[in-house]
Design an enzyme around this catalytic site. Structure first.
Site, PDB file in Angstrom:
ATOM      1  N   SER A 103       0.834  -1.213   0.000  1.00 32.43           N
ATOM      2  CA  SER A 103       0.000   0.000   0.000  1.00 32.43           C
ATOM      3  C   SER A 103       0.859   1.249   0.000  1.00 32.43           C
ATOM      4  O   SER A 103       0.554   2.224  -0.706  1.00 32.43           O
ATOM      5  CB  SER A 103      -0.915   0.026   1.233  1.00 32.43           C
ATOM      6  OG  SER A 103      -1.819  -1.050   1.203  1.00 32.43           O
ATOM      7  N   THR A 144     -11.231  10.100  -0.440  1.00 30.30           N
ATOM      8  CA  THR A 144     -12.332   9.687   0.451  1.00 30.30           C
ATOM      9  C   THR A 144     -12.559  10.701   1.564  1.00 30.30           C
ATOM     10  O   THR A 144     -11.611  11.282   2.097  1.00 30.30           O
ATOM     11  CB  THR A 144     -11.985   8.319   1.081  1.00 30.30           C
ATOM     12  OG1 THR A 144     -11.719   7.397   0.032  1.00 30.30           O
ATOM     13  CG2 THR A 144     -13.103   7.796   1.953  1.00 30.30           C
ATOM     14  N   GLU A 145     -13.819  10.882   1.913  1.00 24.51           N
ATOM     15  CA  GLU A 145     -14.181  11.781   3.017  1.00 24.51           C
ATOM     16  C   GLU A 145     -15.003  10.994   4.048  1.00 24.51           C
ATOM     17  O   GLU A 145     -15.503   9.908   3.735  1.00 24.51           O
ATOM     18  CB  GLU A 145     -14.995  12.955   2.475  1.00 24.51           C
ATOM     19  CG  GLU A 145     -14.206  13.732   1.443  1.00 24.51           C
ATOM     20  CD  GLU A 145     -14.863  15.034   1.030  1.00 24.51           C
ATOM     21  OE1 GLU A 145     -16.062  15.226   1.327  1.00 24.51           O
ATOM     22  OE2 GLU A 145     -14.167  15.849   0.398  1.00 24.51           O
ATOM     23  N   ARG A 256      -5.466   0.159  -8.788  1.00 18.72           N
ATOM     24  CA  ARG A 256      -6.211  -1.114  -8.732  1.00 18.72           C
ATOM     25  C   ARG A 256      -5.499  -2.200  -9.518  1.00 18.72           C
ATOM     26  O   ARG A 256      -5.537  -3.378  -9.153  1.00 18.72           O
ATOM     27  CB  ARG A 256      -7.607  -0.926  -9.336  1.00 18.72           C
ATOM     28  CG  ARG A 256      -8.531  -0.157  -8.453  1.00 18.72           C
ATOM     29  CD  ARG A 256      -9.761   0.296  -9.210  1.00 18.72           C
ATOM     30  NE  ARG A 256     -10.576   1.104  -8.337  1.00 18.72           N
ATOM     31  CZ  ARG A 256     -11.457   1.999  -8.760  1.00 18.72           C
ATOM     32  NH1 ARG A 256     -11.635   2.206 -10.063  1.00 18.72           N
ATOM     33  NH2 ARG A 256     -12.162   2.683  -7.891  1.00 18.72           N
ATOM     34  N   GLU A 376      -9.930   1.326  -2.874  1.00  8.50           N
ATOM     35  CA  GLU A 376      -9.789   1.356  -4.346  1.00  8.50           C
ATOM     36  C   GLU A 376     -11.041   0.797  -5.019  1.00  8.50           C
ATOM     37  O   GLU A 376     -10.965   0.117  -6.030  1.00  8.50           O
ATOM     38  CB  GLU A 376      -8.576   0.550  -4.814  1.00  8.50           C
ATOM     39  CG  GLU A 376      -7.314   0.806  -4.050  1.00  8.50           C
ATOM     40  CD  GLU A 376      -6.550   1.998  -4.551  1.00  8.50           C
ATOM     41  OE1 GLU A 376      -6.905   2.524  -5.612  1.00  8.50           O
ATOM     42  OE2 GLU A 376      -5.618   2.420  -3.858  1.00  8.50           O
TER      43      GLU A 376
HETATM   44  C1  LIG Z   1      -6.840   0.961   5.261  1.00 11.85           C
HETATM   45  C2  LIG Z   1      -7.493   1.878   4.269  1.00 11.85           C
HETATM   46  C3  LIG Z   1      -6.714   2.738   3.500  1.00 11.85           C
HETATM   47  C4  LIG Z   1      -7.321   3.644   2.613  1.00 11.85           C
HETATM   48  N1  LIG Z   1      -6.537   4.524   1.897  1.00 11.85           N
HETATM   49  C5  LIG Z   1      -7.140   5.497   1.153  1.00 11.85           C
HETATM   50  C6  LIG Z   1      -6.364   6.527   0.520  1.00 11.85           C
HETATM   51  O1  LIG Z   1      -5.120   6.518   0.570  1.00 11.85           O
HETATM   52  N2  LIG Z   1      -7.014   7.527  -0.148  1.00 11.85           N
HETATM   53  C7  LIG Z   1      -8.368   7.581  -0.227  1.00 11.85           C
HETATM   54  O2  LIG Z   1      -8.896   8.519  -0.824  1.00 11.85           O
HETATM   55  N3  LIG Z   1      -9.144   6.611   0.359  1.00 11.85           N
HETATM   56  C8  LIG Z   1      -8.564   5.595   1.042  1.00 11.85           C
HETATM   57  N4  LIG Z   1      -9.326   4.613   1.654  1.00 11.85           N
HETATM   58  C9  LIG Z   1     -10.785   4.737   1.614  1.00 11.85           C
HETATM   59  C10 LIG Z   1     -11.462   3.726   0.693  1.00 11.85           C
HETATM   60  O3  LIG Z   1     -11.169   4.002  -0.650  1.00 11.85           O
HETATM   61  C11 LIG Z   1     -12.962   3.781   1.008  1.00 11.85           C
HETATM   62  O4  LIG Z   1     -13.117   3.166   2.289  1.00 11.85           O
HETATM   63  C12 LIG Z   1     -13.818   3.056  -0.022  1.00 11.85           C
HETATM   64  O5  LIG Z   1     -13.884   3.794  -1.216  1.00 11.85           O
HETATM   65  C13 LIG Z   1     -15.255   2.806   0.471  1.00 11.85           C
HETATM   66  O6  LIG Z   1     -15.791   3.961   1.011  1.00 11.85           O
HETATM   67  P1  LIG Z   1     -16.495   3.907   2.457  1.00 11.85           P
HETATM   68  O7  LIG Z   1     -15.596   3.226   3.403  1.00 11.85           O
HETATM   69  O8  LIG Z   1     -16.943   5.294   2.764  1.00 11.85           O
HETATM   70  O9  LIG Z   1     -17.740   2.965   2.262  1.00 11.85           O
HETATM   71  P2  LIG Z   1     -19.246   3.361   1.638  1.00 11.85           P
HETATM   72  O10 LIG Z   1     -19.032   4.031   0.368  1.00 11.85           O
HETATM   73  O11 LIG Z   1     -19.963   4.069   2.737  1.00 11.85           O
HETATM   74  O12 LIG Z   1     -19.814   1.938   1.431  1.00 11.85           O
HETATM   75  C14 LIG Z   1     -20.313   1.100   2.489  1.00 11.85           C
HETATM   76  C15 LIG Z   1     -20.931  -0.130   1.844  1.00 11.85           C
HETATM   77  O13 LIG Z   1     -22.039   0.265   1.010  1.00 11.85           O
HETATM   78  C16 LIG Z   1     -21.839  -0.255  -0.290  1.00 11.85           C
HETATM   79  N5  LIG Z   1     -22.418   0.657  -1.282  1.00 11.85           N
HETATM   80  C17 LIG Z   1     -22.223   1.994  -1.402  1.00 11.85           C
HETATM   81  N6  LIG Z   1     -22.898   2.477  -2.451  1.00 11.85           N
HETATM   82  C18 LIG Z   1     -23.536   1.413  -3.019  1.00 11.85           C
HETATM   83  C19 LIG Z   1     -24.364   1.247  -4.158  1.00 11.85           C
HETATM   84  N7  LIG Z   1     -24.679   2.252  -4.968  1.00 11.85           N
HETATM   85  N8  LIG Z   1     -24.834   0.011  -4.438  1.00 11.85           N
HETATM   86  C20 LIG Z   1     -24.488  -1.053  -3.662  1.00 11.85           C
HETATM   87  N9  LIG Z   1     -23.695  -0.961  -2.578  1.00 11.85           N
HETATM   88  C21 LIG Z   1     -23.220   0.256  -2.275  1.00 11.85           C
HETATM   89  C22 LIG Z   1     -20.328  -0.381  -0.433  1.00 11.85           C
HETATM   90  O14 LIG Z   1     -19.958  -1.259  -1.490  1.00 11.85           O
HETATM   91  C23 LIG Z   1     -19.960  -0.891   0.941  1.00 11.85           C
HETATM   92  O15 LIG Z   1     -20.195  -2.253   1.025  1.00 11.85           O
HETATM   93  C24 LIG Z   1      -8.733   3.650   2.492  1.00 11.85           C
HETATM   94  C25 LIG Z   1      -9.507   2.744   3.233  1.00 11.85           C
HETATM   95  C26 LIG Z   1      -8.907   1.861   4.100  1.00 11.85           C
HETATM   96  C27 LIG Z   1      -9.749   0.902   4.887  1.00 11.85           C
END
Ligand SMILES: Cc1cc2nc3c(=O)[nH]c(=O)nc-3n(C[C@H](O)[C@H](O)[C@H](O)COP(=O)(O)OP(=O)(O)OC[C@H]3O[C@@H](n4cnc5c(N)ncnc54)[C@H](O)[C@@H]3O)c2cc1C
Length: 397
Positions: A103, A144-145, A256, A376
């Site tokens: 990572s 991400t926010e 990815r 990702e």
């Molecule tokens: C260890 C770690 C490192 C990371 N590093 C980075 C980084 O360097 N930079 C960065 O920008 N981000 C980073 N991320 C963030 C990561 O990209 C996000 O966690 C990811 O995109 C999912 O967003 P969320 O956690 O807000 O989940 P959500 O978007 O809230 O999703 C929650 C659940 O709902 C589902 N869902 C959402 N919308 C839909 C839909 N339309 N239909 C069906 N299901 C849906 C999702 O698939 C998931 O199962 C990191 C995350 C982790 C855990």
């Protein structure tokens, strides 16, 4: 009858003979990264993981820079200019050590450096890329926010121009890899012209990056919040060539692609641990690897592992030929991360109680892959990407 040609011996480490696809220089890259990880990561990783830290991350970054692993497939500016296949092989070897190390490299090379390389001005490239390639400056990528993960289009972070043309950034980013050790952050924000990317030196007043603790996955990786509180940047801090979500999404496609390979590294490490354990652990007076049920597990794991590696090679060749579509990367990430996690969990069962110990890598890989499954683009997002490509119907909202 003509004598049949002599078949090569069956190689349990490469049952499909996929290594035949590799050139000597590909093998050299793979060996260099594998040796580095064996020397610098494997002896310490269980301890780092247990403590939830990545000590010496700056030194590790410089060493990764010295072996050409940072921004590896980018050209110029001190980058190695390696092929996509070579970059993939490096990701696999790094993640066979730990997903946290892969990572670090993915975010540095495929997200932060790639964004500057592809969308930056010449001055931005000259300022940042050589030092990032050398590992002297660590980068992070803030998309991400707290309230917007899968739907970054609705992000709240805002960048406004003041009267003199400077930009002022306000907002918060969440779950940002490398955040609190980064010297530069690529931050995506809403502007009047749509989403734009900004190159933010992390010593800018108003910028802070508190580390996120209490993670139960990717414990040997720095993950942070980014807080942007009236961060004032010069007019030329914007990435000139990226407007709209296309910018961050193309960086994500690149990262990815590395995950398609990397996840197979975690799977390979767990598979190898399971094979070794199955051959030496005895129950009922014989090695557990001699029981049919264990062999069925190992055979199924090997099939998915090497299918996944073959898929990664295929996508790598398409990327090198300039023919890799984002949907194909979604295909690869969806399959390989899902199968990798399955392989790790099955390996865990073969190791019995020892499977939960950090003395063995399998539980560490399995818990790491829980993050890889989500970041990702989640499994569901990649299913929706493929679903849309297959049906022509958009099911995202
Ligand atoms: C260890 C770690 C490192 C990371 N590093 C980075 C980084 O360097 N930079 C960065 O920008 N981000 C980073 N991320 C963030 C990561 O990209 C996000 O966690 C990811 O995109 C999912 O967003 P969320 O956690 O807000 O989940 P959500 O978007 O809230 O999703 C929650 C659940 O709902 C589902 N869902 C959402 N919308 C839909 C839909 N339309 N239909 C069906 N299901 C849906 C999702 O698939 C998931 O199962 C990191 C995350 C982790 C855990």
């Amino acid at each position: 009858m003509a004598a049949s040609p002599k078949l090569p011996a069956f190689d349990p480490a490469d049952p499909l003979g996929v290594d035949d696809l590799l050139e000597p220089e590909d093998l050299a890259v793979r060996d260099t990264v594998r040796d580095w990880a064996a020397d610098r990561v494997l002896p310490h990783i269980a301890d780092w993981y247990e403590k939830g830290e990545l000590p010496g991350i700056r030194e590790l970054a410089r060493e990764l820079g010295s072996i050409g692993a940072l921004g590896m497939s980018l050209d110029g500016y001190g980058c190695a200019g390696a092929s996509a296949v070579q970059y993939g092989l490096a990701c696999l070897e790094l993640e066979a050590a730990d997903s946290g190390i892969r990572s670090l490299v993915s975010v540095q090379g495929s997200l932060a450096m790639y964004a500057i390389h592809r969308f930056g001005s010449e001055e931005q490239k000259q300022t940042w890329l050589p030092r990032m390639a050398a590992g002297e400056v660590i980068g992070c990528f803030g998309l991400t926010e707290p309230d917007h993960g899968s739907d970054p289009a609705n992000m709240r972070t805002r960048a406004k121009r003041d009267g003199g043309g400077d930009w002022v950034l306000d907002g918060r980013k969440m779950w940002i890899t490398n955040g609190s050790v980064a010297g530069v952050a690529v931050v995506w924000a809403q502007t009047e012209e749509g989403i734009r990317g900004f190159v933010v030196p992390t010593d800018s007043p108003g910028f802070s990056a508190p580390e996120i603790k209490h993670k139960w996955s990717l414990r040997a990786s720095v993950t942070s919040e980014l807080v942007l509180d009236d961060v004032r940047l010069p007019a030329d801090a914007v990435l000139p060539e990226a407007t709209g979500l296309r910018g961050p999404l193309s960086c994500l496609t690149h990262a990815r692609y590395g995950i398609v390979w990397g996840s197979m590294g975690a799977a390979r490490s767990s598979f190898e641990a399971a094979v070794e354990y199955a051959k030496s652990r005895e129950q009922f007076g014989r090695p557990i690897g001699g029981f049919q049920l264990t062999q069925a597990k190992l055979a199924d794991m090997a099939v998915e592992l090497h299918k996944g590696i073959l898929l990664a090679h295929h996508l790598g060749r398409r990327m090198d030929a300039g023919r890799l579509r984002p949907e194909q990367v979604s295909f690869g990430k969806l399959n390989n991360v899902r199968e990798a996690i399955d392989i790790c969990r099955t390996a865990r069962t073969i190791l019995g109680a020892n499977g939960i110990s950090l003395e063995y890598p399998v539980m560490r890989h399995a818990t790491n892959l829980e993050s890889v499954l989500t970041y990702e683009g989640t499994v569901e997002m990649h299913q929706l990407v493929l679903g849309k490509a297959l049906t022509g119907l958009d099911a995202f909202r």
